[in-house]
Motif scaffolding. Structure first.
Motif, short mmCIF file in Angstrom:
data_model
loop_
_atom_site.label_atom_id
_atom_site.label_comp_id
_atom_site.label_asym_id
_atom_site.label_seq_id
_atom_site.Cartn_x
_atom_site.Cartn_y
_atom_site.Cartn_z
N ASP A 85 0.82 -1.22 0.00
CA ASP A 85 0.00 0.00 0.00
C ASP A 85 0.85 1.27 0.00
O ASP A 85 0.43 2.31 0.54
N ILE A 86 2.04 1.21 -0.59
CA ILE A 86 2.88 2.39 -0.77
C ILE A 86 3.04 2.62 -2.27
O ILE A 86 3.46 1.72 -3.00
N ASP A 87 2.70 3.81 -2.71
CA ASP A 87 2.76 4.17 -4.13
C ASP A 87 1.89 3.24 -4.98
O ASP A 87 2.25 2.90 -6.11
N GLY A 88 0.76 2.80 -4.41
CA GLY A 88 -0.19 1.99 -5.16
C GLY A 88 0.20 0.55 -5.34
O GLY A 88 -0.43 -0.18 -6.12
N SER B 171 -8.85 -8.40 -6.54
CA SER B 171 -10.29 -8.27 -6.27
C SER B 171 -10.61 -8.04 -4.79
O SER B 171 -11.51 -7.27 -4.47
N ARG B 172 -9.88 -8.69 -3.88
CA ARG B 172 -10.16 -8.55 -2.45
C ARG B 172 -8.92 -7.99 -1.76
O ARG B 172 -8.22 -8.68 -1.03
N MET B 173 -8.66 -6.75 -1.98
CA MET B 173 -7.41 -6.13 -1.55
C MET B 173 -7.22 -6.17 -0.03
O MET B 173 -6.14 -6.48 0.46
N VAL B 174 -8.26 -5.88 0.74
CA VAL B 174 -8.12 -5.72 2.18
C VAL B 174 -7.74 -7.02 2.87
O VAL B 174 -6.90 -7.05 3.76
N SER B 175 -8.34 -8.12 2.46
CA SER B 175 -8.13 -9.40 3.14
C SER B 175 -6.86 -10.11 2.71
O SER B 175 -6.46 -11.09 3.35
N VAL B 176 -6.21 -9.63 1.66
CA VAL B 176 -5.05 -10.33 1.12
C VAL B 176 -3.79 -9.48 1.14
O VAL B 176 -2.71 -9.98 1.45
N SER B 177 -3.91 -8.18 0.82
CA SER B 177 -2.71 -7.35 0.69
C SER B 177 -1.99 -7.22 2.03
O SER B 177 -2.60 -7.08 3.09
N GLY B 178 -0.67 -7.33 1.97
CA GLY B 178 0.15 -7.24 3.16
C GLY B 178 0.14 -8.48 4.03
O GLY B 178 0.69 -8.48 5.14
N LYS B 179 -0.45 -9.56 3.55
CA LYS B 179 -0.59 -10.79 4.34
C LYS B 179 0.36 -11.89 3.81
O LYS B 179 0.88 -11.81 2.72
N VAL B 180 0.53 -12.93 4.65
CA VAL B 180 1.29 -14.12 4.26
C VAL B 180 0.35 -15.31 4.31
O VAL B 180 -0.62 -15.33 5.09
N PHE B 181 0.66 -16.31 3.48
CA PHE B 181 -0.19 -17.50 3.41
C PHE B 181 0.69 -18.75 3.33
O PHE B 181 1.56 -18.85 2.48
N PHE B 182 0.42 -19.69 4.25
CA PHE B 182 1.10 -20.98 4.20
C PHE B 182 0.49 -21.83 3.08
O PHE B 182 -0.73 -21.86 2.92
N ILE B 183 1.38 -22.51 2.35
CA ILE B 183 0.94 -23.37 1.26
C ILE B 183 1.59 -24.75 1.44
O ILE B 183 2.82 -24.86 1.54
N THR B 184 0.76 -25.79 1.50
CA THR B 184 1.25 -27.17 1.54
C THR B 184 0.38 -28.02 0.63
O THR B 184 -0.55 -27.52 0.01
N ASN B 185 0.65 -29.29 0.58
CA ASN B 185 -0.18 -30.21 -0.19
C ASN B 185 -1.42 -30.65 0.57
O ASN B 185 -2.20 -31.48 0.09
N LEU B 186 -1.58 -30.13 1.80
CA LEU B 186 -2.73 -30.44 2.67
C LEU B 186 -2.77 -31.93 3.02
O LEU B 186 -3.83 -32.45 3.37
N GLU B 187 -1.60 -32.59 2.94
CA GLU B 187 -1.52 -34.02 3.26
C GLU B 187 -0.28 -34.27 4.11
O GLU B 187 0.76 -34.68 3.60
N PRO B 188 -0.37 -34.02 5.42
CA PRO B 188 0.79 -34.30 6.28
C PRO B 188 1.20 -35.76 6.17
O PRO B 188 0.37 -36.65 6.07
N ILE B 189 2.52 -36.01 6.21
CA ILE B 189 3.04 -37.37 6.02
C ILE B 189 4.29 -37.53 6.88
O ILE B 189 5.02 -36.57 7.12
N LYS B 190 4.50 -38.76 7.35
CA LYS B 190 5.74 -39.03 8.07
C LYS B 190 6.92 -38.83 7.13
O LYS B 190 6.88 -39.24 5.97
N PHE B 191 7.95 -38.19 7.65
CA PHE B 191 9.12 -37.93 6.80
C PHE B 191 9.71 -39.24 6.27
O PHE B 191 10.10 -39.33 5.10
N SER B 192 9.76 -40.26 7.12
CA SER B 192 10.31 -41.55 6.68
C SER B 192 9.46 -42.17 5.58
O SER B 192 9.99 -42.82 4.67
#
Length: 584
Positions: free
Chosen positions: A185-188, A252-273
């Motif tokens: 939100d600085i200089d548009g 489109s939804r500037m207020v709820s997204v701008s300046g924010k961070v979002f975690f991204i995964t495969n939504l399938e936690p798995i044992k590392f082994s």
């Protein structure tokens, strides 16, 4: 190839095309993102990277990028993010910039890393503001909120930056992310950040090659810790999809997204082994089977570093961290605010990744354990069953032998009985067990009891003959060695035997039991480690011998003449001989 096409009003099937820039477009995330944007058919894509030219792979000849370059929907810009003018030239006229730096995680040059990651992010932000770019999306690793050695379960975006980062690059990327978010939100300019966890996929130069390297060297057979820790992995195409979703949400939804961070995964936690097993199985390598405490691996890494052997400690520590901590993330914010969902499942992603790495699969190289040229460790152990056991060719057999020897060690040395009483009790236990086993019925609760034939305990005449032949050979070899020593023909052997006997005398005078236990442990580790780092260890030993010989030569040349004349083979000449030592 560079094309400066700043037009935002090209028409394709009646739709307006928008211009975007993918900084780091030839990296793991960048490649997938470029392909996805081109498939959306509403983008003119500028691929920007530090390479002087785009250098398409053979597999890219018929790809969407190759076709887009030919049609003019894509162009390539050579950009060094440390040069602000080059950044401006690439992004001028674009409406959105996707930023995914491609710095190698194995670099240890702080200054170069800082100028590329932090100073580069500053240049990108300033260039976006000057060129009136509307949206900037930065890709950073989820590691920036992971504390070393700490578990995280269902962590969300409220997690702060950690006090102590796992690596220098993670620290620098956290600084770059913070800089991008502060520019919102600085200089548009609207900004947001995508934090992806353990990205993998075709073209991966970090995680998958490291797992394959560990499989080749034999270390992948070990499960670090309990093997129950859970991690989040993200297929690269899902990261690209998340970037596209974030761009659409920002517009489109500037207020709820701008300046924010979002975690991204495969939504399938798995044992590392389990993840490692699936990846290595697909590539034809052996899955992890032996569980080791994390502290043991840390000590091994410490010893390797102490011996100054070649090892990428950063990558190994990375795997150690993944295999010993549970870290799961909550992606509900990404699902809610940017509309993220996976487009490729974890299993499908593993399959696609394995197919892309077929050139380094087990079938395309020498199979571990099948050496075209036998290792020195194998030759030293006689190329037989002892070599197979001590070099861990068959993990189950080696572990069974090790466990059996540990039990024998406890039975004869640590239980407090004399050797004779321990042996008698062991024989009694074996006789009673065999007697009870022989009295068992043919079936017990419907289970057939296998019978051991008496011939199983017999020793063949050929085996006895070979055994006595070996004993005779050893006896004769010992006699020849004693004769050689008595005649003063081999002083190297004499010094070595004296050193060994004196070492044994010191050990026996202090604690023979402790020495036996240490020898048992070393026998199952030293040869295995030597086989993995044969060249490095041989080089260190050769260097030590050369310096020892030089020191011996210097000592002989500076000894008084009377003492030199007393040495074997020096005669009574008062003239000091000259010595020439040649490195082998």
């Amino acid at each position: 190839m560079a094309m400066n096409d700043d037009t935002n009003n090209n028409v394709n099937n009646g739709e307006d095309l928008k211009t975007c820039v993918v900084l780091g477009g030839r990296g793991l995330i960048g490649r997938s993102l470029v392909t996805r944007l081109l498939k959306l058919d509403n983008w003119i894509v500028r691929v920007a990277d530090s390479d002087s030219s785009i250098q398409l792979d053979e597999l890219d000849d018929d790809s969407p990028l190759s076709q887009a370059l030919a049609s003019g929907r894509a162009s390539y810009f050579h950009v060094d993010v440390r040069n602000k003018a080059e950044v401006i030239r690439a992004i001028e006229g674009a409406v959105v910039v996707f930023y995914a730096d491609t710095l190698d995680s194995c670099t240890h040059d702080f200054y170069s890393s800082y100028t590329i990651i932090v100073q580069g992010a500053r240049n990108v932000v300033n260039a976006c503001q000057e060129c009136k770019v509307k949206r900037l999306i930065y890709n950073s690793p989820a590691d920036i909120v992971f504390e070393i050695g700490c578990d995280i379960k269902e962590g969300d975006e409220s997690l702060p930056y950690v006090g102590k980062f796992g690596s220098m690059l993670t620290d620098l990327k956290a600084q770059a992310e913070a800089m991008v978010l502060l520019a919102n939100d600085i200089d548009g300019l609207s900004t947001c950040a995508i934090r992806s966890s353990n990205v993998f996929g075709p073209g991966d130069k970090q995680l998958v090659p490291l797992l394959v390297h560990m499989a080749k060297s034999g270390w992948s057979k070990f499960i670090v810790g309990t093997g129950k820790n859970v991690c989040e992995f993200t297929y690269v195409e899902n990261v690209a999809h998340a970037n596209a979703c974030a761009e659409e949400a920002l517009s489109s939804r500037m207020v709820s997204v701008s300046g924010k961070v979002f975690f991204i995964t495969n939504l399938e936690p798995i044992k590392f082994s389990d993840f490692v097993s699936a990846m290595l199985n697909g590539l034809g390598y052996q899955r992890p089977v032996i569980t080791l405490p994390a502290v043991v691996i840390k000590y091994l890494i410490f010893l390797v570093n102490l011996m100054r052997l070649k090892m990428d400690s950063t990558s190994v520590n990375r795997v150690l961290e993944l295999s010993s901590c549970t870290r799961t993330l909550n992606c509900s914010s990404a699902q809610k605010y940017i509309g993220y969902s996976t487009v490729v499942s974890l299993q499908e992603g593993i399959t696609l990744t394995v197919e892309s790495f077929s050139h380094i699969a087990q079938d395309s190289i020498t199979k571990y354990g099948d050496f075209a040229e036998q290792s020195k460790a194998n030759k030293l152990l006689g190329n037989g069953k002892a070599a197979d056991i001590l070099l861990w060719r068959d993990e189950k057999k080696s572990f069974t032998c090790f466990l059996s020897l540990v039990l024998f060690y406890y039975w004869f040395f640590l239980c407090g009985r004399t050797f004779i009483s321990s042996l008698s009790k062991l024989l009694l236990l074996i006789i009673v067990s065999l007697s009870l086993y022989g009295r068992l019925p043919s079936t017990v609760s419907g289970v057939t009891v296998p019978r051991v034939p008496s011939s199983y305990f017999e020793i063949s005449e050929a085996s006895m003959r070979n055994t006595f032949s070996a004993i005779g050979y050893m006896w004769n070899s010992g006699c020849h060695l004693v004769e050689s020593l008595a005649q003063g023909e081999d002083w190297n052997a004499f010094i070595m035997i004296v050193a060994l006997l004196y070492s044994f005398k010191l050990i026996a005078s202090h604690s023979l039991i402790l020495a036996t236990g240490i020898a048992l442990i070393l026998a199952f580790n030293v040869f295995f480690i030597y086989e993995q780092y044969e060249e490095e260890i041989d080089g260190a030993v050769t260097s030590l011998l050369i310096h020892t010989r030089k020191a011996g030569g210097w000592l002989l040349m500076n000894l008084p003449s009377p003492m030199v004349s007393l040495l074997p083979g020096r005669g009574t000449s008062s003239e000091k001989p000259s010595y020439t030592f040649k490195a082998e």
